[in-house]
Design an enzyme around this catalytic site. Structure first.
Site, PDB file in Angstrom:
ATOM      1  N   LYS A 189      42.387   5.507  50.473  1.00 50.35           N
ATOM      2  CA  LYS A 189      41.141   5.916  51.123  1.00 50.35           C
ATOM      3  C   LYS A 189      40.095   6.359  50.089  1.00 50.35           C
ATOM      4  O   LYS A 189      40.433   6.667  48.949  1.00 50.35           O
ATOM      5  CB  LYS A 189      41.440   7.034  52.136  1.00 50.35           C
ATOM      6  CG  LYS A 189      42.472   6.631  53.210  1.00 50.35           C
ATOM      7  CD  LYS A 189      42.039   5.410  54.015  1.00 50.35           C
ATOM      8  CE  LYS A 189      42.750   5.219  55.327  1.00 50.35           C
ATOM      9  NZ  LYS A 189      44.170   4.878  55.326  1.00 50.35           N
TER      10      LYS A 189
HETATM   11  C1  PLP Z   1      44.936   5.092  56.801  1.00 55.01           C
HETATM   12  C2  PLP Z   1      44.696   4.980  58.252  1.00 55.01           C
HETATM   13  C3  PLP Z   1      45.399   5.746  59.195  1.00 55.01           C
HETATM   14  C4  PLP Z   1      46.577   6.598  58.883  1.00 55.01           C
HETATM   15  O1  PLP Z   1      46.477   7.467  57.861  1.00 55.01           O
HETATM   16  P1  PLP Z   1      47.771   7.890  57.031  1.00 55.01           P
HETATM   17  O2  PLP Z   1      47.226   8.966  56.159  1.00 55.01           O
HETATM   18  O3  PLP Z   1      48.246   6.695  56.288  1.00 55.01           O
HETATM   19  O4  PLP Z   1      48.789   8.404  57.993  1.00 55.01           O
HETATM   20  C5  PLP Z   1      45.039   5.645  60.529  1.00 55.01           C
HETATM   21  N1  PLP Z   1      44.067   4.824  60.929  1.00 55.01           N
HETATM   22  C6  PLP Z   1      43.392   4.065  60.068  1.00 55.01           C
HETATM   23  C7  PLP Z   1      42.292   3.190  60.585  1.00 55.01           C
HETATM   24  C8  PLP Z   1      43.692   4.097  58.708  1.00 55.01           C
HETATM   25  O5  PLP Z   1      43.023   3.298  57.870  1.00 55.01           O
END
Ligand code: PLP
Length: 390
Positions: A189
């Protein structure tokens, strides 16, 4: 001697960036004697709250736990329906199932690739409790339309803003407005704590409930200085992760500027390449060219599969052979075995079905070099040209 493409360094589709200051800050926490949730977490939550205009913010072990707790705070459970998109990371709908509720998938808009807000009203039933939109690649939906729908039908909104840290709507940060807004700090992210997430809440009561839900339902009241009055899990974020987040928050403006600059270069390089290579008729779809709202979490194209003789997997293999990593974000959720067994049908959302098969994520991360973009655009268009249907 000519340069062999294969000897060029491999470009992954994304790569996290942690500077020396971050590494030093982690070392300090490890030496401090307090490594799990403590003062650094409190500091990170306070900085996040300032970032989001003073709204309460609580952190969790990951984005998935964050969304689960958001659903619990909204009181969503068995018998309830939650409207969401079939083009997301499967975490989005898994957490809905996880609290015992039913995901209702609404088709996407082919241009934004986000849930089509115009199709939500038709999916609302007497059981609908919430809308869970996803801001794919960091591009938000029309927030005015989203919240007027929510108001009209008296629904909660749990924004899966996992990819939208730093994104905006009409000059306001995503998270600084809205109902419950969930972010992920997973490694890929825009802001990462390695793993982690945060939830922006409406009231201090909700924040207190979030604190209980992330740690066994524990309160500091009661006979023995503790009590448990709700069922909570073990979803707290550690100080080791929090200190990484504090450092990343400082670097975020630099990261964002770089991502936007690289995205601009993609538009130029691909459009120029299409002309130079006489590929004007190729129906290659670029993302929405939005440089005010999007945080450019990803640069995604939709492949003209009808115009070429190879599929996406083969294209990805050929790009990999040229040293270029790509990703699929995402295959349609309702195509997964679990969801098929639950009775979902990909044909119910035809646009998502099409996009899920033909979307491709090109490399985009702050550490990329300018010259990487031309290399990727040329490689991509070269392969497409090679396999053009006659
Ligand atoms: C990364 C992501 C998640 C989940 O996050 P995690 O930290 O990996 O549990 C949920 N929804 C979307 C759209 C994502 O890109």
């Amino acid at each position: 001697m000519s340069v062999n493409e294969n000897t060029l360094p491999f470009i992954p589709f994304t790569r996290p960036h942690f500077n020396q200051e971050t590494i030093d800050a982690v070392a300090d926490v490890l030496r401090s004697g307090w490594v799990t949730s403590g003062p650094k977490l409190a500091e990170f939550e306070s900085e996040l709250s300032s970032y989001f205009g003073g709204r309460p913010v609580r952190c969790f072990a990951n984005g998935t736990a964050t969304m689960k707790i958001a659903l619990q705070i909204a009181g969503i459970g068995s018998g309830d329906e939650v409207i969401t998109t079939p083009i997301s990371w499967v975490a989005t709908s898994n957490v809905i199932l996880g609290v015992g509720a039913t995901p209702v998938f609404v088709d996407i808009d082919p241009v934004t690739r986000n849930i089509d807000l115009n199709k939500i009203a038709a999916a609302i039933t007497s059981k609908t409790r919430a809308i869970m939109p996803v801001y794919l690649a960091g591009l938000p939906v029309d927030m005015d339309q989203l919240y007027s729908l929510a108001k009209q039908y008296k629904l909660r909104v749990i924004e899966d803003a996992a990819q939208a840290f730093g994104s905006q709507w009409k000059g306001q940060k995503i998270g600084s407005i809205g109902d419950l807004v969930s972010f992920s700090f997973q490694a890929n992210k825009n802001l990462s704590t390695v793993e982690g997430g945060c939830l922006v809440l409406n009231t201090l009561d909700e924040a207190r409930l979030a604190e209980k839900l992330r740690l066994q339902g524990l309160t500091r009241q009661g006979m023995d200085g503790m009590d448990v009055d709700v069922l909570g899990g073990k979803d707290n974020l550690t100080d080791v992760n929090a200190v990484i987040g504090l450092q990343q928050l400082k670097q975020l403006p630099t990261f964002q500027t770089r991502r936007a600059a690289l995205a601009r270069q993609y538009f130029d390089a691909i459009r120029t390449g299409l002309k130079v290579m006489n590929l004007d008729n190729l129906e290659l779809e670029l993302p929405v060219e939005n440089f005010t709202d999007s945080n450019w979490h990803m640069f995604q194209i939709v492949l003209p599969l009808e115009q070429i003789t190879i599929d996406r997997a083969q294209l990805m293999t050929e790009l990999k052979d040229l040293g270029i990593g790509t990703g699929v974000h995402y295959p349609i959720i309702t195509g997964f075995t679990l969801y098929q067994k639950l009775g979902y049908d990909t044909a119910d959302t035809p646009i998502a079905h099409h996009i899920g098969r033909s979307i491709l994520t090109l490399p985009l991360f702050p550490g990329m070099a300018d010259k990487d973009i031309d290399r990727i655009a040329n490689a991509l268009l070269g392969i497409l040209k090679k396999y053009l249907k006659s």
